[in-house]
Scaffold this motif. Sequence first.
Motif, mmCIF file in Angstrom:
data_model
loop_
_atom_site.group_PDB
_atom_site.id
_atom_site.type_symbol
_atom_site.label_atom_id
_atom_site.label_comp_id
_atom_site.label_asym_id
_atom_site.label_seq_id
_atom_site.Cartn_x
_atom_site.Cartn_y
_atom_site.Cartn_z
ATOM 1 N N SER B 67 0.850 -1.189 0.000
ATOM 2 C CA SER B 67 0.000 0.000 0.000
ATOM 3 C C SER B 67 0.883 1.234 0.000
ATOM 4 O O SER B 67 1.728 1.388 0.864
ATOM 5 N N LEU B 68 0.696 2.111 -0.990
ATOM 6 C CA LEU B 68 1.519 3.314 -1.088
ATOM 7 C C LEU B 68 0.730 4.561 -0.728
ATOM 8 O O LEU B 68 1.151 5.668 -1.003
ATOM 9 N N GLY B 69 -0.452 4.371 -0.129
ATOM 10 C CA GLY B 69 -1.266 5.543 0.193
ATOM 11 C C GLY B 69 -1.534 5.662 1.676
ATOM 12 O O GLY B 69 -2.525 6.250 2.089
ATOM 13 N N HIS B 70 -0.627 5.085 2.473
ATOM 14 C CA HIS B 70 -0.905 5.041 3.901
ATOM 15 C C HIS B 70 -0.981 6.433 4.510
ATOM 16 O O HIS B 70 -1.742 6.657 5.453
ATOM 17 N N ALA B 71 -0.188 7.370 3.987
ATOM 18 C CA ALA B 71 -0.230 8.736 4.506
ATOM 19 C C ALA B 71 -1.590 9.368 4.263
ATOM 20 O O ALA B 71 -1.998 10.266 5.004
ATOM 21 N N GLY B 72 -2.296 8.901 3.246
ATOM 22 C CA GLY B 72 -3.640 9.410 2.973
ATOM 23 C C GLY B 72 -4.566 9.160 4.151
ATOM 24 O O GLY B 72 -5.304 10.047 4.582
ATOM 25 N N PHE B 73 -4.520 7.936 4.703
ATOM 26 C CA PHE B 73 -5.350 7.626 5.863
ATOM 27 C C PHE B 73 -4.932 8.471 7.058
ATOM 28 O O PHE B 73 -5.751 8.920 7.846
ATOM 29 N N MET B 74 -3.623 8.691 7.170
ATOM 30 C CA MET B 74 -3.134 9.509 8.263
ATOM 31 C C MET B 74 -3.714 10.919 8.155
ATOM 32 O O MET B 74 -4.140 11.512 9.145
ATOM 33 N N SER B 75 -3.756 11.450 6.920
ATOM 34 C CA SER B 75 -4.263 12.816 6.773
ATOM 35 C C SER B 75 -5.760 12.857 7.054
ATOM 36 O O SER B 75 -6.245 13.811 7.657
ATOM 37 N N VAL B 76 -6.501 11.816 6.639
ATOM 38 C CA VAL B 76 -7.932 11.785 6.964
ATOM 39 C C VAL B 76 -8.106 11.840 8.481
ATOM 40 O O VAL B 76 -8.903 12.623 9.014
ATOM 41 N N GLY B 77 -7.314 11.034 9.192
ATOM 42 C CA GLY B 77 -7.398 11.023 10.651
ATOM 43 C C GLY B 77 -7.004 12.354 11.248
ATOM 44 O O GLY B 77 -7.668 12.865 12.156
ATOM 45 N N ALA B 78 -5.936 12.946 10.727
ATOM 46 C CA ALA B 78 -5.440 14.203 11.288
ATOM 47 C C ALA B 78 -6.471 15.311 11.112
ATOM 48 O O ALA B 78 -6.759 16.059 12.052
ATOM 49 N N TYR B 79 -7.051 15.398 9.903
ATOM 50 C CA TYR B 79 -8.046 16.449 9.663
ATOM 51 C C TYR B 79 -9.294 16.226 10.501
ATOM 52 O O TYR B 79 -9.827 17.161 11.102
ATOM 53 N N THR B 80 -9.779 14.969 10.526
ATOM 54 C CA THR B 80 -10.981 14.692 11.308
ATOM 55 C C THR B 80 -10.731 15.026 12.776
ATOM 56 O O THR B 80 -11.570 15.650 13.431
ATOM 57 N N GLY B 81 -9.565 14.621 13.276
ATOM 58 C CA GLY B 81 -9.236 14.898 14.670
ATOM 59 C C GLY B 81 -9.243 16.388 14.942
ATOM 60 O O GLY B 81 -9.819 16.849 15.936
ATOM 61 N N ALA B 82 -8.638 17.154 14.048
ATOM 62 C CA ALA B 82 -8.562 18.603 14.249
ATOM 63 C C ALA B 82 -9.953 19.224 14.217
ATOM 64 O O ALA B 82 -10.282 20.091 15.034
ATOM 65 N N ILE B 83 -10.798 18.755 13.278
ATOM 66 C CA ILE B 83 -12.149 19.311 13.170
ATOM 67 C C ILE B 83 -12.959 18.976 14.421
ATOM 68 O O ILE B 83 -13.588 19.844 15.035
ATOM 69 N N VAL B 84 -12.925 17.689 14.826
ATOM 70 C CA VAL B 84 -13.728 17.263 15.976
ATOM 71 C C VAL B 84 -13.285 17.989 17.232
ATOM 72 O O VAL B 84 -14.111 18.517 17.991
ATOM 73 N N SER B 85 -11.970 18.056 17.433
ATOM 74 C CA SER B 85 -11.481 18.715 18.632
ATOM 75 C C SER B 85 -11.842 20.208 18.621
ATOM 76 O O SER B 85 -12.276 20.767 19.634
ATOM 77 N N GLY B 86 -11.694 20.838 17.455
ATOM 78 C CA GLY B 86 -12.037 22.252 17.344
ATOM 79 C C GLY B 86 -13.521 22.493 17.576
ATOM 80 O O GLY B 86 -13.921 23.447 18.254
#
Lengths: 294, 357
Positions: B67-86
């Motif tokens: 899998s060469l798109g693992h950072a993609g999942f990381m970014s989905v998590g990072a953005y969702t985390g930032a939105i939810v926390s905000g």
Amino acid sequence: MIFLNNLISGIGLGSIYAIIALGYTMVYGIAKMLNFAHGDVIMVGAYIAFCSLQYWGLPPVVAILLAMVVCTVMGVLIEGLAYRPLRQAASLAVLITAIGMSYLLQNLALLIWGANTKSFPRTFLNSSTIPLLGGRLSIPSATLFTIVANVVIMIALTLFTSRTKMGKAMRCVSEDRGAAELMGINVNRTISLTFAIGSGLAAIAGVLLCSSYPNLTPTTGSMPGIKAFTAAVFGGIGSIPGAMVGGVLLGVIEIFGKAYISTELGDAIVFAVLIIVLLLKPTGLLGKPMREKV
Amino acid sequence: MTRAKRNRLIYNIVTYAVVIAAFVILQSMIANKSISRTLKGQLVPICSWVIMAISLNLVIGFSGELSLGHAGFMSVGAYTGAIVSGYLLTARGVETEWLRLAVAIAAGGVAAGIAGVLIGIPVLRLRGDYLAIVTLAFGEIIRNLVNVIYVGVDGARMRFSFLNNDLPEGVTMLVDGAKGAVGIKRISTFTAGFVLVMITLVVVLNLVNSRAGRAIKATRDNRIAAESMGVPVTKYKMMAFVTAAVLAGMAGALYGLNSSTIVPAQFTFNQSINVLVFVVLGGLGNVLGSVISATLLTILPEVLRAFADYRMLAYAIVLILVMIFTNNPIVRSWADRIVAPAKRLLRGKRKAEGGDA
């Protein structure tokens, strides 16, 4: 008129993808591996041409030939040093090695030429625009040269693989490596030759790419490389006309996507096309179905 | 207890012990202030990269798909985390930091998991190189999409916008297109990172040693044989892929909430390759190896700042050499000739057995 202009620049971009895709498709057809470093060979070719023109003051034709020679040698070296030891290994191992090679080339270029964007000099390739339809349409000469080069390369390669002995050997190896070896074909040499041709074409693609889009950085080759692989898959991997058709179609789709849908989503559209093609017709437009042997 | 079982148990205990010991030592170092500032700042990122490496190892090492798109999942998590926390802070007034962090990490995991399912359905029908290139394509598509997403909070309501920012004035922006997620409150802690690493270890080590894990490894070793033994290949590949996506999403949320802004450019293809290097150097299918290599390779660049230019070059060369050394039959038999007698000396006269997990 705008539509026609977009169409022509799409075909121009697509022709670059097509030339790169030829390298991918030939290597994939014969060595059954995705040569991830192919895109970075393009970048090296462009840098060599850049240095010859800018620093050493060589005439453009000599610069292109020099870039081709360097890239050809490099392609053969990459194959011999990194990929040949893994001829029998699992495809995962080969793919990771190819990614490592791509990284190696990018970082070598970064050390040698630095991270600053180099502006590719003007040559006869991109010095003028050609008016058409009474001046209502103007085509950059680089686009025209690209399209012509694409057609010439395509015809030459088709003749090479169908008429010459080496070309026939290449087709044999891609069909059945074991049987080809039994028939006395030197498989290793044939694979080296494939890498040589692919890398030489990559150098041409690099010069053409930078004639149309003159910003040169160590990562210049990676995105066009990935998109050209997409094009090769689109057209049917292993098929030379397929690479051509796939490349041109992909270039047109990208330019139209950027012009009519969204500039920011241009890349996303290209990759969405790849995914849809792989799901609906995994063998591509002109590819032959592959059977799995147990 | 069979030998293989005992070996596995020892391996698992050692893995947990190493992580717990590292945590205890670092905590005591923080307590008596003998830890350098740079290392302290690296603690949370190390935890996220460790989780990323373990989860990618689940896909590459155990399920055998690149899998060469693992950072993609990381970014989905990072953005969702930032939105939810905000959102929780601005709109709901949740002041408790650990609660916000926990909810954000969980949300990041869920969002990445959903993305994993959506991507997995088409991707896992493909094989080998095609699969790799499509995961790469999805990673790029995710990066392209987060570039044009705008999210803001207006009172208690969340507002979304796509392509063009047409949110009204006075809205507190959480995600601002190409500028990324802005104004994040840094709430990630090392303890939270440690807990998350432990959760990851429990999930992955139990999964790979379960019935499902054996099925996953069977599909890796021989897809056709596994299929003819009645193993539903796509189901088990999906299980590994989605689990890895969820873990990567949680790692992303942890990572994102450790800095005040996150931009799409942080989660490019290069980041996926970085994690791939961790996994390959740690050993495919070796969880402890992933933990160690992710930790060392995250600290090392900070220590060797002077050689920053050569770091990626060295990564590339090491990646190629490791692959040749572990896969070339000639090199392998040559290495075996050196390693095997040494092993025999160490173990007495017992024959060396495949000692990986």
